[in-house]
Design a protein around this motif. Structure first.
Motif, PDB file in Angstrom:
ATOM      1  N   ASP A 127       0.857  -1.183   0.000  1.00  0.00           N
ATOM      2  CA  ASP A 127       0.000   0.000   0.000  1.00  0.00           C
ATOM      3  C   ASP A 127       0.894   1.235   0.000  1.00  0.00           C
ATOM      4  O   ASP A 127       2.115   1.149   0.187  1.00  0.00           O
ATOM      5  CB  ASP A 127      -0.882   0.016   1.259  1.00  0.00           C
ATOM      6  CG  ASP A 127      -1.907  -1.107   1.252  1.00  0.00           C
ATOM      7  OD1 ASP A 127      -2.414  -1.437   0.167  1.00  0.00           O
ATOM      8  OD2 ASP A 127      -2.201  -1.646   2.344  1.00  0.00           O
ATOM      9  N   GLU A 128       0.274   2.396  -0.187  1.00  0.00           N
ATOM     10  CA  GLU A 128       1.000   3.649  -0.046  1.00  0.00           C
ATOM     11  C   GLU A 128       1.643   3.699   1.334  1.00  0.00           C
ATOM     12  O   GLU A 128       1.022   3.369   2.347  1.00  0.00           O
ATOM     13  CB  GLU A 128       0.041   4.821  -0.217  1.00  0.00           C
ATOM     14  CG  GLU A 128       0.684   6.179  -0.081  1.00  0.00           C
ATOM     15  CD  GLU A 128       1.610   6.502  -1.233  1.00  0.00           C
ATOM     16  OE1 GLU A 128       2.562   7.284  -1.004  1.00  0.00           O
ATOM     17  OE2 GLU A 128       1.387   5.978  -2.350  1.00  0.00           O
ATOM     18  N   ASN A 129       2.918   4.068   1.391  1.00  0.00           N
ATOM     19  CA  ASN A 129       3.626   4.067   2.672  1.00  0.00           C
ATOM     20  C   ASN A 129       4.655   5.186   2.689  1.00  0.00           C
ATOM     21  O   ASN A 129       5.023   5.723   1.635  1.00  0.00           O
ATOM     22  CB  ASN A 129       4.291   2.702   2.915  1.00  0.00           C
ATOM     23  CG  ASN A 129       5.377   2.406   1.908  1.00  0.00           C
ATOM     24  OD1 ASN A 129       6.508   2.859   2.040  1.00  0.00           O
ATOM     25  ND2 ASN A 129       5.041   1.639   0.861  1.00  0.00           N
ATOM     26  N   GLU A 133       8.306   4.563  -2.994  1.00  0.00           N
ATOM     27  CA  GLU A 133       7.255   4.836  -3.979  1.00  0.00           C
ATOM     28  C   GLU A 133       6.709   3.558  -4.615  1.00  0.00           C
ATOM     29  O   GLU A 133       5.578   3.537  -5.099  1.00  0.00           O
ATOM     30  CB  GLU A 133       7.812   5.753  -5.088  1.00  0.00           C
ATOM     31  CG  GLU A 133       8.328   7.098  -4.596  1.00  0.00           C
ATOM     32  CD  GLU A 133       7.218   8.022  -4.145  1.00  0.00           C
ATOM     33  OE1 GLU A 133       6.026   7.693  -4.362  1.00  0.00           O
ATOM     34  OE2 GLU A 133       7.538   9.082  -3.571  1.00  0.00           O
ATOM     35  N   LYS A 135       4.985   0.201  -5.715  1.00  0.00           N
ATOM     36  CA  LYS A 135       3.787  -0.554  -5.325  1.00  0.00           C
ATOM     37  C   LYS A 135       4.091  -2.051  -5.259  1.00  0.00           C
ATOM     38  O   LYS A 135       3.453  -2.793  -4.518  1.00  0.00           O
ATOM     39  CB  LYS A 135       2.651  -0.308  -6.330  1.00  0.00           C
ATOM     40  CG  LYS A 135       2.194   1.144  -6.394  1.00  0.00           C
ATOM     41  CD  LYS A 135       1.661   1.615  -5.059  1.00  0.00           C
ATOM     42  CE  LYS A 135       1.172   3.059  -5.138  1.00  0.00           C
ATOM     43  NZ  LYS A 135       0.745   3.575  -3.809  1.00  0.00           N
TER      44      LYS A 135
END
Length: 264
Positions: A127-129, A133, A135
């Motif tokens: 996930d976005e973290n 950057e 995925k």
């Protein structure tokens, strides 16, 4: 200690020995043994081909089950990071800050190549973290010439990690001393150290554990109770000393009773 001498091939014609005898019988037996061995080797090769076909067949049959499991796993928060932490070997290369990063891991998948012996890839979906950057991070193994595009094999490759500014865990964790108490049984210092290292793809123990142990049944590790073995504290030591003291008292009382009987 005497050793059995090596048998030399006999050329009866060269030696002028044309008479039938033990040497001819032995040579004939050896030729027949060699013929049998060739048949065994041919059957083993055929068996390997058949086993490969069976594995390929069941890999295709298992794929929908793995996909369904992946969708169900997404409904359970922190499923994969928990499974990693509970795995006795994989947990050994997880730093505390890496554990925080792996909370964003929402899917793990292992894909074997069509020719199973040629290699496989491990895909980590995030996930976005706040750390990078990407995925998807992929580590891919080419274990024979059939899987290698440039002819170099065995070999492995890793997706370059696009770290966000000031969040390069690989750089940070490789320069700081170990602060956690986990027992590390691997040559790798951290998880991302392992992921980025492609020096020895044939003996990549962590990759094999993920492929052959964690991926087939992660549930067994997710459900492991969080039990830590703590060293004996002072209270436990005191209890043990009290038990030993009571045992000594019991022996002393027994000696006193014997002395009283002697006096009587």
């Amino acid at each position: 200690m005497s050793s059995v001498p090596k048998r030399q091939k006999l050329d009866a014609a060269a030696d002028g020995n044309t008479s039938a005898g033990p040497n001819e019988e032995e040579s004939d037996a050896l030729e027949q043994i060699d013929a049998c061995q060739n048949e065994i080797d041919a059957l083993n090769e055929k068996a390997s081909e058949e086993i490969l076909k069976v594995e390929q067949k069941y890999n295709k049959l298992r794929k929908p089950c793995y996909e369904k499991r992946s969708e169900l796993v997404k409904r359970i928060p922190n499923f994969w990071v928990t499974s990693f932490i509970n795995h006795p070997q994989v947990s050994g290369i997880l730093d505390e800050e890496e554990e925080e990063c792996l909370h964003a891991l929402n899917k793990l998948e292992v894909e074997e190549f069509e020719d199973i012996k040629s290699g496989y890839r491990i895909n980590f979906h995030f996930d976005e973290n706040p750390y990078f950057e990407n995925k998807i991070l992929t580590k891919e193994f080419h274990l024979n010439s059939a899987a290698s595009e440039n002819g170099d094999w065995p070999a492995s490759t890793s997706t370059p990690i696009e770290w966000k500014e000031g969040k390069n865990l690989l750089k940070q964790l490789l320069t700081k001393p170990y602060t956690n108490k986990k027992k590390r049984n691997s040559d790798y210092k951290t998880f991302f150290d392992w992921f980025s290292d492609n020096a020895d793809p044939v003996n990549d123990e962590i990759a094999e554990l993920i492929k052959d142990d964690l991926w087939p049944n992660p549930l067994q590790y997710y459900l492991v109770p969080d039990i830590e073995v703590e060293p004996e504290d002072e209270d436990e030591l005191d209890d043990n000393e009290e038990e030993a003291f009571e045992d000594d008292d019991g022996e002393d009382e027994g000696d006193d009773d014997l002395e009283d009987e002697d006096v009587k």
